[in-house]
Design a protein around this motif. Structure first.
Motif, PDB file in Angstrom:
ATOM      1  N   VAL A   1       0.855  -1.185   0.000  1.00  0.00           N
ATOM      2  CA  VAL A   1       0.000   0.000   0.000  1.00  0.00           C
ATOM      3  C   VAL A   1       0.889   1.232   0.000  1.00  0.00           C
ATOM      4  CG1 VAL A   1      -1.900  -1.158   1.193  1.00  0.00           C
ATOM      5  CG2 VAL A   1      -0.143   0.012   2.525  1.00  0.00           C
ATOM      6  N   ALA A   2       0.277   2.384  -0.276  1.00  0.00           N
ATOM      7  CA  ALA A   2       0.991   3.654  -0.249  1.00  0.00           C
ATOM      8  C   ALA A   2       0.170   4.670   0.532  1.00  0.00           C
ATOM      9  CB  ALA A   2       1.248   4.153  -1.676  1.00  0.00           C
ATOM     10  N   VAL A   3       0.786   5.792   0.866  1.00  0.00           N
ATOM     11  CA  VAL A   3       0.099   6.850   1.601  1.00  0.00           C
ATOM     12  C   VAL A   3      -1.108   7.323   0.786  1.00  0.00           C
ATOM     13  CG1 VAL A   3       0.313   9.184   2.516  1.00  0.00           C
ATOM     14  CG2 VAL A   3       2.193   7.568   2.781  1.00  0.00           C
ATOM     15  N   GLY A   4      -2.256   7.385   1.452  1.00  0.00           N
ATOM     16  CA  GLY A   4      -3.482   7.817   0.789  1.00  0.00           C
ATOM     17  C   GLY A   4      -4.372   6.681   0.359  1.00  0.00           C
ATOM     18  N   ASP A   5      -3.868   5.449   0.349  1.00  0.00           N
ATOM     19  CA  ASP A   5      -4.692   4.298  -0.034  1.00  0.00           C
ATOM     20  C   ASP A   5      -5.744   4.010   1.027  1.00  0.00           C
ATOM     21  OD1 ASP A   5      -3.178   4.095  -2.256  1.00  0.00           O
ATOM     22  OD2 ASP A   5      -2.192   2.203  -1.735  1.00  0.00           O
ATOM     23  N   VAL A   6      -6.911   3.572   0.593  1.00  0.00           N
ATOM     24  CA  VAL A   6      -7.967   3.140   1.508  1.00  0.00           C
ATOM     25  C   VAL A   6      -7.835   1.632   1.690  1.00  0.00           C
ATOM     26  CG1 VAL A   6     -10.454   2.976   1.898  1.00  0.00           C
ATOM     27  CG2 VAL A   6      -9.492   5.010   0.798  1.00  0.00           C
ATOM     28  N   VAL A   7      -7.748   1.179   2.928  1.00  0.00           N
ATOM     29  CA  VAL A   7      -7.546  -0.236   3.208  1.00  0.00           C
ATOM     30  C   VAL A   7      -8.687  -0.787   4.047  1.00  0.00           C
ATOM     31  CG1 VAL A   7      -5.041  -0.054   3.060  1.00  0.00           C
ATOM     32  CG2 VAL A   7      -6.158   0.268   5.270  1.00  0.00           C
ATOM     33  N   LYS A   8      -8.883  -2.091   3.950  1.00  0.00           N
ATOM     34  CA  LYS A   8      -9.894  -2.799   4.733  1.00  0.00           C
ATOM     35  C   LYS A   8      -9.205  -3.700   5.756  1.00  0.00           C
ATOM     36  CE  LYS A   8     -12.991  -3.034   0.720  1.00  0.00           C
ATOM     37  NZ  LYS A   8     -13.753  -3.950  -0.180  1.00  0.00           N
ATOM     38  N   VAL A   9      -9.966  -4.152   6.735  1.00  0.00           N
ATOM     39  CA  VAL A   9      -9.445  -5.104   7.713  1.00  0.00           C
ATOM     40  C   VAL A   9      -9.045  -6.388   6.995  1.00  0.00           C
ATOM     41  CG1 VAL A   9     -10.002  -6.528   9.730  1.00  0.00           C
ATOM     42  CG2 VAL A   9     -10.772  -4.158   9.627  1.00  0.00           C
ATOM     43  N   ASN A  10      -7.860  -6.904   7.320  1.00  0.00           N
ATOM     44  CA  ASN A  10      -7.292  -8.126   6.747  1.00  0.00           C
ATOM     45  C   ASN A  10      -6.777  -7.945   5.322  1.00  0.00           C
ATOM     46  OD1 ASN A  10      -7.383  -9.940   8.910  1.00  0.00           O
ATOM     47  ND2 ASN A  10      -9.540 -10.366   8.549  1.00  0.00           N
ATOM     48  N   GLN A  11      -6.740  -6.710   4.813  1.00  0.00           N
ATOM     49  CA  GLN A  11      -6.083  -6.460   3.533  1.00  0.00           C
ATOM     50  C   GLN A  11      -4.576  -6.470   3.758  1.00  0.00           C
ATOM     51  OE1 GLN A  11      -7.414  -2.973   1.405  1.00  0.00           O
ATOM     52  NE2 GLN A  11      -5.479  -2.762   0.311  1.00  0.00           N
ATOM     53  N   ILE A  12      -3.819  -7.099   2.847  1.00  0.00           N
ATOM     54  CA  ILE A  12      -2.371  -7.212   3.010  1.00  0.00           C
ATOM     55  C   ILE A  12      -1.733  -5.818   2.927  1.00  0.00           C
ATOM     56  CG2 ILE A  12      -0.251  -8.190   2.081  1.00  0.00           C
ATOM     57  CD1 ILE A  12      -2.124 -10.180   3.440  1.00  0.00           C
ATOM     58  N   LEU A  13      -0.950  -5.492   3.944  1.00  0.00           N
ATOM     59  CA  LEU A  13      -0.258  -4.207   4.002  1.00  0.00           C
ATOM     60  C   LEU A  13       1.191  -4.313   3.563  1.00  0.00           C
ATOM     61  CD1 LEU A  13      -1.456  -2.833   7.479  1.00  0.00           C
ATOM     62  CD2 LEU A  13      -2.321  -2.203   5.219  1.00  0.00           C
ATOM     63  N   VAL A  14       1.883  -5.347   4.050  1.00  0.00           N
ATOM     64  CA  VAL A  14       3.330  -5.380   3.892  1.00  0.00           C
ATOM     65  C   VAL A  14       3.805  -6.823   3.934  1.00  0.00           C
ATOM     66  CG1 VAL A  14       3.699  -5.158   6.382  1.00  0.00           C
ATOM     67  CG2 VAL A  14       5.509  -4.436   4.820  1.00  0.00           C
ATOM     68  N   GLU A  15       4.915  -7.089   3.279  1.00  0.00           N
ATOM     69  CA  GLU A  15       5.567  -8.395   3.371  1.00  0.00           C
ATOM     70  C   GLU A  15       6.854  -8.230   4.165  1.00  0.00           C
ATOM     71  OE1 GLU A  15       6.803 -12.164   0.549  1.00  0.00           O
ATOM     72  OE2 GLU A  15       7.218 -10.146  -0.175  1.00  0.00           O
ATOM     73  N   ILE A  16       7.036  -9.076   5.177  1.00  0.00           N
ATOM     74  CA  ILE A  16       8.227  -9.024   6.023  1.00  0.00           C
ATOM     75  C   ILE A  16       8.967 -10.347   5.918  1.00  0.00           C
ATOM     76  CG2 ILE A  16       7.116  -7.424   7.629  1.00  0.00           C
ATOM     77  CD1 ILE A  16       6.838  -9.797   9.588  1.00  0.00           C
ATOM     78  N   GLU A  17      10.240 -10.316   6.248  1.00  0.00           N
ATOM     79  CA  GLU A  17      11.049 -11.536   6.294  1.00  0.00           C
ATOM     80  C   GLU A  17      11.573 -11.706   7.702  1.00  0.00           C
ATOM     81  OE1 GLU A  17      14.587 -13.761   3.847  1.00  0.00           O
ATOM     82  OE2 GLU A  17      14.801 -11.623   4.245  1.00  0.00           O
ATOM     83  N   THR A  18      11.191 -12.813   8.328  1.00  0.00           N
ATOM     84  CA  THR A  18      11.689 -13.148   9.649  1.00  0.00           C
ATOM     85  C   THR A  18      12.906 -14.045   9.495  1.00  0.00           C
ATOM     86  OG1 THR A  18      10.373 -15.162   9.894  1.00  0.00           O
ATOM     87  CG2 THR A  18       9.291 -13.089  10.428  1.00  0.00           C
ATOM     88  N   ALA A  19      13.385 -14.557  10.597  1.00  0.00           N
ATOM     89  CA  ALA A  19      14.533 -15.458  10.548  1.00  0.00           C
ATOM     90  C   ALA A  19      14.172 -16.799   9.947  1.00  0.00           C
ATOM     91  CB  ALA A  19      15.092 -15.670  11.961  1.00  0.00           C
ATOM     92  N   LYS A  20      12.890 -17.049   9.683  1.00  0.00           N
ATOM     93  CA  LYS A  20      12.475 -18.351   9.181  1.00  0.00           C
ATOM     94  C   LYS A  20      11.806 -18.288   7.807  1.00  0.00           C
ATOM     95  CE  LYS A  20      11.900 -20.486  13.723  1.00  0.00           C
ATOM     96  NZ  LYS A  20      12.854 -21.553  13.540  1.00  0.00           N
ATOM     97  N   ALA A  21      11.030 -17.249   7.527  1.00  0.00           N
ATOM     98  CA  ALA A  21      10.303 -17.227   6.265  1.00  0.00           C
ATOM     99  C   ALA A  21       9.785 -15.826   5.990  1.00  0.00           C
ATOM    100  CB  ALA A  21       9.131 -18.222   6.307  1.00  0.00           C
ATOM    101  N   ALA A  22       9.260 -15.649   4.760  1.00  0.00           N
ATOM    102  CA  ALA A  22       8.596 -14.398   4.396  1.00  0.00           C
ATOM    103  C   ALA A  22       7.126 -14.499   4.787  1.00  0.00           C
ATOM    104  CB  ALA A  22       8.740 -14.135   2.907  1.00  0.00           C
TER     105      ALA A  22
END
Length: 465
Positions: free
Chosen positions: A25-46
């Protein structure tokens, strides 16, 4: 409108930090609950994180590529009709403003909506209701970061800091990132290849940049510089941060190598019958839609040998001073991915038929290469196979996966001269290497186990089928 901050959650296994791979998403986007915001990478997986709020994105507090601790605010969302999060900048101004601060504390028991994949941490709600916040000036940097990156933030801060409000508003268009449409994995590829996504004109009608377009953009500059100097300068060293899967793998391998006394044994054998069995299975209708390889037969042979010698399917519990004999064979398969080596495992592999095992192997390797392996599949393994033969390597001395007693390296299968029925003939030959924890497995048990795996590969129809 009220500004709500979404803090980086602990997505499992007590992880303490994660890297922001890319924003959806970007600044100004309208989002809903449970809509994907970001992908992160932990020590085990994305992992993809969904939104706990419905509203308008006010600010992205962390840039892609940064590694942040669990609990760090990463995004601000403007939510209609909700109680605002505690504003660090507004608290220190009026000394007599302690009374209004008590109202959010009384309403703290409100819970955020439960997200897909994980719940809202209770600690996040508890931290917001601290009454002694006026004395703490440390949250100010977070407020400055959000005001600098999001246009809506200065509107709420204007009454308390009137002189400085115009400056952030003027800088906001410069700092706010250009909204480029691309999936997180495509953004990661562009970052690795050094491609600026804003320079690519997407061909799709929805404006989403594809992987192929990034690869073409990366290849284009190589052909363009015709007038390059005759003598090129020496390439500079490149430093790559140690983080994510690479960091976790390094720590695990060092701990394993210096904790468990490793012993490795080797066995070279004729696997011509295994090669013929693979060819016959590929021709059968029930196996035509799944990959059949010598690794499948080797996995079945390892499972069979583990059931015959259950002492090798064990782990060493140093704290309890006990040997844990595992009830099921959770077969780990070492997989090389763009993010590094991961070892997902197939739970209860001893209960699977050969066809079911083939399906499980195909699904496991596909999700690992996509970086989508669930955290549950990365824990609880009991014994592992590493297939170094796919790289044309004869064999190696593999390091144990932490918590396991044995790991089998499966080498390349090559045609070599071999004495068969009293005559030297070309046969399909491979070399197995078994590393084991000498605290749990002595030489006799390790040798018998390796010989049993080899016997199954020499005559798979008799031993396995």
């Amino acid at each position: 409108m009220a500004t709500k901050q979404f803090r980086l959650p602990d997505v499992g296994e007590g992880l303490t930090e994660a890297e922001i791979l890319g924003w959806s998403v970007a600044v100004g986007d309208v989002v809903k609950v449970n809509q994907i915001l970001v992908e992160i990478e932990t020590a085990k997986a994305a992992v993809e994180l969904p939104s706990p709020f419905a509203g308008t994105v006010g600010a992205l507090l962390v840039e892609a590529g940064q590694t942040v601790d669990v609990g760090t605010p990463i995004i601000e969302i403007e939510v209609a009709g909700a109680e605002p999060d505690a504003k660090p900048a507004a608290k220190p101004a009026p000394a007599a403003g302690a009374a209004p601060a008590a109202k959010p504390a009384a309403e703290a028991p409100k819970r955020e909506p439960v997200l897909v994949g994980y719940g809202v941490a209770q600690s996040a709600t508890t931290r917001r209701a601290r009454k002694n916040a006026p004395a703490a000036a440390s949250p100010a940097p977070a407020a400055v970061a959000s005001a600098a990156s999001a246009p809506p933030a200065p509107v709420a801060a204007a009454p308390s800091v009137a002189p400085s409000a115009p400056a952030p508003a003027a800088q906001a268009p410069t700092v706010a990132p250009t909204h480029v449409l691309a999936k997180p994995l495509v953004r990661k590829l562009a970052k690795d290849l050094g491609v600026d996504l804003s320079t690519i004109t997407p061909a799709r009608e929805d404006g989403v940049i594809t992987r192929e377009e990034v690869e073409r953009a990366a290849a284009a500059p190589a052909a363009s510089p015709v007038a390059a100097p005759a003598v090129a300068a020496l390439a500079e060293d490149r430093r790559v941060p140690i983080k994510g899967v690479r960091k976790a793998t390094a720590a695990a391998m060092v701990a394993s190598a210096f904790t468990a006394p490793h012993v490795t044994e080797f066995l070279t054998l004729d696997v011509s019958r295994t090669v013929k069995l693979v060819e016959r299975l590929r021709a059968q209708p029930e196996y035509r839609d799944v990959k059949v390889s010598p690794l499948l037969i080797t996995a079945k042979a390892l499972i069979s040998a583990t059931r015959k010698f259950p002492e090798i399917n064990a782990s060493w519990d140093e704290a309890a001073q006990e040997i844990v004999l595992r009830g099921s064979v959770n077969l780990g398969i070492a997989a090389a991915t763009p993010r590094g080596l991961v070892v997902p495992n197939i739970k209860g592999a001893e209960r699977l038929t050969l066809r079911q095992l083939a399906d499980a192997l195909a699904q496991l390797t596909a999700t690992a290469r996509e970086g989508k392996t669930p955290l549950a599949d990365l824990t609880g393994g009991t014994i592992t196979i590493t297939n170094v033969g796919v790289f044309g390597v004869d064999t190696g001395t593999p390091i144990l996966n932490p918590g396991e007693a044995a790991i089998l390296a499966f080498g390349a299968i090559k045609q070599q001269p071999w004495v068969h029925k009293g005559k030297v003939k070309p046969r399909w030959v491979t070399t197995l290497a078994l590393s084991f924890d000498h605290r749990l497995v002595d030489g006799e048990l390790g040798s018998r186990f390796l010989r049993e795996v080899g016997r199954a590969l020499e005559d798979p129809a008799a031993v396995l089928l």
